[in-house]
Design a protein around this motif. Structure first.
Motif, PDB file in Angstrom:
ATOM      1  N   HIS A  65       0.852  -1.175   0.000  1.00 42.19           N
ATOM      2  CA  HIS A  65       0.000   0.000   0.000  1.00 42.19           C
ATOM      3  C   HIS A  65       0.894   1.234   0.000  1.00 42.19           C
ATOM      4  N   ALA A  66       0.548   2.235  -0.784  1.00 41.67           N
ATOM      5  CA  ALA A  66       1.288   3.495  -0.783  1.00 41.67           C
ATOM      6  C   ALA A  66       0.809   4.336   0.402  1.00 41.67           C
ATOM      7  N   ARG A  67       1.756   4.865   1.165  1.00 40.80           N
ATOM      8  CA  ARG A  67       1.436   5.683   2.343  1.00 40.80           C
ATOM      9  C   ARG A  67       2.302   6.927   2.340  1.00 40.80           C
ATOM     10  N   GLN A  68       1.722   8.029   2.741  1.00 44.01           N
ATOM     11  CA  GLN A  68       2.466   9.273   2.919  1.00 44.01           C
ATOM     12  C   GLN A  68       3.106   9.281   4.299  1.00 44.01           C
ATOM     13  N   THR A  69       4.304   9.848   4.378  1.00 42.60           N
ATOM     14  CA  THR A  69       4.986   9.974   5.662  1.00 42.60           C
ATOM     15  C   THR A  69       5.452  11.413   5.843  1.00 42.60           C
ATOM     16  N   LEU A  70       5.837  11.735   7.048  1.00 43.22           N
ATOM     17  CA  LEU A  70       6.380  13.062   7.325  1.00 43.22           C
ATOM     18  C   LEU A  70       7.796  13.224   6.799  1.00 43.22           C
ATOM     19  N   LEU A  71       8.491  12.136   6.549  1.00 40.37           N
ATOM     20  CA  LEU A  71       9.901  12.190   6.195  1.00 40.37           C
ATOM     21  C   LEU A  71      10.177  12.225   4.702  1.00 40.37           C
ATOM     22  N   ALA A  72       9.154  12.091   3.873  1.00 46.70           N
ATOM     23  CA  ALA A  72       9.381  12.061   2.429  1.00 46.70           C
ATOM     24  C   ALA A  72       8.235  12.724   1.685  1.00 46.70           C
ATOM     25  N   ASP A  73       8.574  13.350   0.549  1.00 44.74           N
ATOM     26  CA  ASP A  73       7.546  13.966  -0.283  1.00 44.74           C
ATOM     27  C   ASP A  73       6.740  12.925  -1.055  1.00 44.74           C
ATOM     28  N   LEU A  74       7.405  11.856  -1.452  1.00 45.80           N
ATOM     29  CA  LEU A  74       6.738  10.808  -2.208  1.00 45.80           C
ATOM     30  C   LEU A  74       6.223   9.735  -1.257  1.00 45.80           C
ATOM     31  N   PRO A  75       5.186   9.011  -1.649  1.00 47.61           N
ATOM     32  CA  PRO A  75       4.682   7.948  -0.772  1.00 47.61           C
ATOM     33  C   PRO A  75       5.684   6.808  -0.620  1.00 47.61           C
ATOM     34  N   CYS A  76       5.600   6.146   0.502  1.00 49.77           N
ATOM     35  CA  CYS A  76       6.405   4.953   0.786  1.00 49.77           C
ATOM     36  C   CYS A  76       5.496   3.735   0.655  1.00 49.77           C
ATOM     37  N   ALA A  77       6.088   2.575   0.445  1.00 52.09           N
ATOM     38  CA  ALA A  77       5.309   1.345   0.338  1.00 52.09           C
ATOM     39  C   ALA A  77       5.268   0.648   1.690  1.00 52.09           C
ATOM     40  N   PHE A  78       4.061   0.300   2.109  1.00 53.54           N
ATOM     41  CA  PHE A  78       3.842  -0.497   3.316  1.00 53.54           C
ATOM     42  C   PHE A  78       3.475  -1.901   2.856  1.00 53.54           C
ATOM     43  N   VAL A  79       4.309  -2.882   3.161  1.00 56.63           N
ATOM     44  CA  VAL A  79       4.062  -4.270   2.756  1.00 56.63           C
ATOM     45  C   VAL A  79       3.205  -4.927   3.828  1.00 56.63           C
ATOM     46  N   SER A  80       1.996  -5.328   3.448  1.00 54.52           N
ATOM     47  CA  SER A  80       1.100  -5.971   4.411  1.00 54.52           C
ATOM     48  C   SER A  80       1.144  -7.493   4.311  1.00 54.52           C
ATOM     49  N   THR A  81       1.558  -8.022   3.159  1.00 58.70           N
ATOM     50  CA  THR A  81       1.636  -9.472   2.982  1.00 58.70           C
ATOM     51  C   THR A  81       2.812  -9.793   2.073  1.00 58.70           C
ATOM     52  N   LEU A  82       3.612 -10.761   2.479  1.00 61.79           N
ATOM     53  CA  LEU A  82       4.709 -11.258   1.657  1.00 61.79           C
ATOM     54  C   LEU A  82       4.821 -12.755   1.915  1.00 61.79           C
ATOM     55  N   VAL A  83       4.555 -13.556   0.879  1.00 61.09           N
ATOM     56  CA  VAL A  83       4.556 -15.006   1.017  1.00 61.09           C
ATOM     57  C   VAL A  83       5.294 -15.615  -0.165  1.00 61.09           C
ATOM     58  N   VAL A  84       6.177 -16.566   0.122  1.00 55.99           N
ATOM     59  CA  VAL A  84       6.828 -17.367  -0.913  1.00 55.99           C
ATOM     60  C   VAL A  84       6.563 -18.821  -0.560  1.00 55.99           C
ATOM     61  N   GLY A  85       6.093 -19.579  -1.527  1.00 56.60           N
ATOM     62  CA  GLY A  85       5.793 -20.990  -1.302  1.00 56.60           C
ATOM     63  C   GLY A  85       7.035 -21.758  -0.866  1.00 56.60           C
ATOM     64  N   PRO A  86       6.860 -22.792  -0.055  1.00 58.47           N
ATOM     65  CA  PRO A  86       8.011 -23.557   0.457  1.00 58.47           C
ATOM     66  C   PRO A  86       8.934 -24.090  -0.641  1.00 58.47           C
ATOM     67  N   ASP A  87       8.389 -24.540  -1.752  1.00 58.39           N
ATOM     68  CA  ASP A  87       9.214 -25.098  -2.830  1.00 58.39           C
ATOM     69  C   ASP A  87       9.966 -24.027  -3.614  1.00 58.39           C
ATOM     70  N   ALA A  88       9.537 -22.759  -3.495  1.00 56.17           N
ATOM     71  CA  ALA A  88      10.152 -21.678  -4.266  1.00 56.17           C
ATOM     72  C   ALA A  88      11.137 -20.848  -3.447  1.00 56.17           C
ATOM     73  N   ARG A  89      11.265 -21.141  -2.177  1.00 58.64           N
ATOM     74  CA  ARG A  89      12.155 -20.353  -1.324  1.00 58.64           C
ATOM     75  C   ARG A  89      13.614 -20.581  -1.695  1.00 58.64           C
ATOM     76  N   ARG A  90      14.401 -19.527  -1.501  1.00 58.91           N
ATOM     77  CA  ARG A  90      15.847 -19.543  -1.779  1.00 58.91           C
ATOM     78  C   ARG A  90      16.154 -19.756  -3.264  1.00 58.91           C
ATOM     79  N   ARG A  91      15.221 -19.308  -4.115  1.00 55.23           N
ATOM     80  CA  ARG A  91      15.447 -19.426  -5.561  1.00 55.23           C
ATOM     81  C   ARG A  91      15.278 -18.078  -6.255  1.00 55.23           C
ATOM     82  N   GLY A  92      15.305 -16.982  -5.482  1.00 57.83           N
ATOM     83  CA  GLY A  92      15.281 -15.657  -6.072  1.00 57.83           C
ATOM     84  C   GLY A  92      13.919 -15.049  -6.313  1.00 57.83           C
ATOM     85  N   ILE A  93      12.882 -15.641  -5.783  1.00 60.55           N
ATOM     86  CA  ILE A  93      11.542 -15.075  -5.980  1.00 60.55           C
ATOM     87  C   ILE A  93      11.328 -13.968  -4.975  1.00 60.55           C
TER      88      ILE A  93
END
Length: 93
Positions: A65-93
């Motif tokens: 989600h894009a969010r405005q902060t006091l420290l930057a003029d441009l929005p920052c990204a807030f990551v609410s979900t990050l999932v990598v499947g067990p078989d795909a881990r440690r392969r650069g995804i």
């Protein structure tokens, strides 16, 4: 967006709900019955939902989600979900 390695990164849609459910279950997370509705609600709130797909169901998922902060003029990204499947881990995804 595709790469020469067969990995595709694309926006998720409500039709991806079954594959996302499979990814969440493989990662040991609870999958909601109303996942398609949640995806639509996130899109309505202007969240960005991206899937990493190789062959078959999604290998990875990020929701941010894009969010405005006091420290930057441009929005920052807030990551609410990050999932990598067990078989795909440690392969650069």
């Amino acid at each position: 967006m595709a790469s020469r390695y067969g990995l595709e990164i694309r926006a998720a849609d409500s039709v991806d709900a079954p594959g996302i459910t499979e990814l969440l279950q493989a990662a040991g997370l609870l999958a909601a019955a109303a996942l398609a509705a949640r995806l639509e609600r996130l899109k309505a709130e202007r969240a960005t939902i991206l899937l990493a797909i190789e062959w078959g169901p999604p290998s990875g998922l990020i929701v941010f989600h894009a969010r405005q902060t006091l420290l930057a003029d441009l929005p920052c990204a807030f990551v609410s979900t990050l999932v990598v499947g067990p078989d795909a881990r440690r392969r650069g995804i």
